[in-house]
Write an enzyme that holds these catalytic residues in place. Structure first.
Site, mmCIF file in Angstrom:
data_model
loop_
_atom_site.group_PDB
_atom_site.id
_atom_site.type_symbol
_atom_site.label_atom_id
_atom_site.label_comp_id
_atom_site.label_asym_id
_atom_site.label_seq_id
_atom_site.Cartn_x
_atom_site.Cartn_y
_atom_site.Cartn_z
ATOM 1 N N CYS A 78 0.849 -1.199 0.000
ATOM 2 C CA CYS A 78 0.000 0.000 0.000
ATOM 3 C C CYS A 78 0.888 1.254 0.000
ATOM 4 O O CYS A 78 1.623 1.492 -0.956
ATOM 5 C CB CYS A 78 -0.991 -0.030 1.160
ATOM 6 S SG CYS A 78 -2.324 1.192 0.963
ATOM 7 N N HIS A 180 -3.769 -4.293 -0.569
ATOM 8 C CA HIS A 180 -3.405 -4.994 0.657
ATOM 9 C C HIS A 180 -3.488 -6.495 0.420
ATOM 10 O O HIS A 180 -4.581 -7.061 0.461
ATOM 11 C CB HIS A 180 -4.361 -4.603 1.796
ATOM 12 C CG HIS A 180 -4.134 -3.232 2.331
ATOM 13 N ND1 HIS A 180 -3.230 -2.971 3.332
ATOM 14 C CD2 HIS A 180 -4.694 -2.047 1.994
ATOM 15 C CE1 HIS A 180 -3.244 -1.676 3.599
ATOM 16 N NE2 HIS A 180 -4.111 -1.095 2.799
ATOM 17 N N GLU A 182 -2.770 -8.824 2.385
ATOM 18 C CA GLU A 182 -3.265 -9.488 3.601
ATOM 19 C C GLU A 182 -4.781 -9.402 3.732
ATOM 20 O O GLU A 182 -5.380 -10.096 4.561
ATOM 21 C CB GLU A 182 -2.587 -8.894 4.847
ATOM 22 C CG GLU A 182 -3.088 -7.545 5.304
ATOM 23 C CD GLU A 182 -2.573 -6.351 4.503
ATOM 24 O OE1 GLU A 182 -2.859 -5.210 4.905
ATOM 25 O OE2 GLU A 182 -1.872 -6.563 3.482
#
Length: 200
Positions: A78, A180, A182
């Site tokens: 990011c 992102h 994750e």
């Protein structure tokens, strides 16, 4: 078990990155120690918030030079991707890490699309790269950003948000994901797994 160091410098979504990596079986070290950064097998630079604040924080912690000198796999996430570039227009102009040529600019997708770009977008024009092995065109990724990196030779994959958004970039041993991973379900987990398997 793969080892990975995550920079915990106060400007990142560190806990969710840590948990995503641990779900993949990695040993995760959280640190802001310059010596530990220099010796890491793999390094993740997360980031949420303002570029100028993040760079000031890296400078205060004496982390800028160890990051610039790092020669093993490095992944910016990011804001961490944006920090890899030379400069940003954010905050009236911010000097960044300078690891990838180019200037980060405010996202300007047109009146029909809100800023920041927040939500799921498809990846397209995915180029062959070890980080993206097994990630197809059309895979979904989760974005939250109001600034966008320059689209150029470093771009490995794009998203479309009123124009091309460099979603994955690379220069040498340095990769970046504007989204992102994750929080990007199967595609994000696959990318993190690929990163853990890169030779250190």
């Amino acid at each position: 078990m793969s080892e990975v160091t995550v920079l915990a410098y106060g400007a990142g979504n560190v806990a969710s990155v840590q948990f995503a990596l641990e779900r993949l079986g990695a040993f995760v070290r959280l640190t802001a120690d310059p010596g530990e950064v220099a010796e890491a097998e793999r390094l993740i630079l997360p980031g949420v918030g303002a570029a100028a604040w993040a760079m000031a924080r890296l400078r205060d912690l004496r982390l800028i030079e160890p990051i610039r000198a790092f020669r093993r796999p490095l992944l910016g996430v990011c804001l961490g991707q944006q920090l890899l570039f030379e400069t940003s227009d954010e905050g009236g102009g911010t000097e960044m890490l300078g690891l990838i040529p180019g200037r980060v600019r405010a996202l300007s997708p047109g009146p029909a699309l809100p800023v920041p770009h927040m939500g799921w977008s498809r990846l397209s024009q995915v180029r062959a790269d070890p980080l993206l092995k097994g990630v197809p065109d059309g895979a979904w990724a989760y974005f939250v950003h109001g600034f966008v990196c320059p689209d150029g030779p470093a771009t490995l994959a794009r998203a479309d948000y009123g124009g091309p958004v460099p979603a994955v970039v690379r220069a040498g041993n340095r990769w970046g994901c504007q989204f992102h991973p994750e929080r990007s379900a199967a595609a994000g987990a696959h990318i993190l797994k690929n990163f853990l398997e890169l030779p250190a």
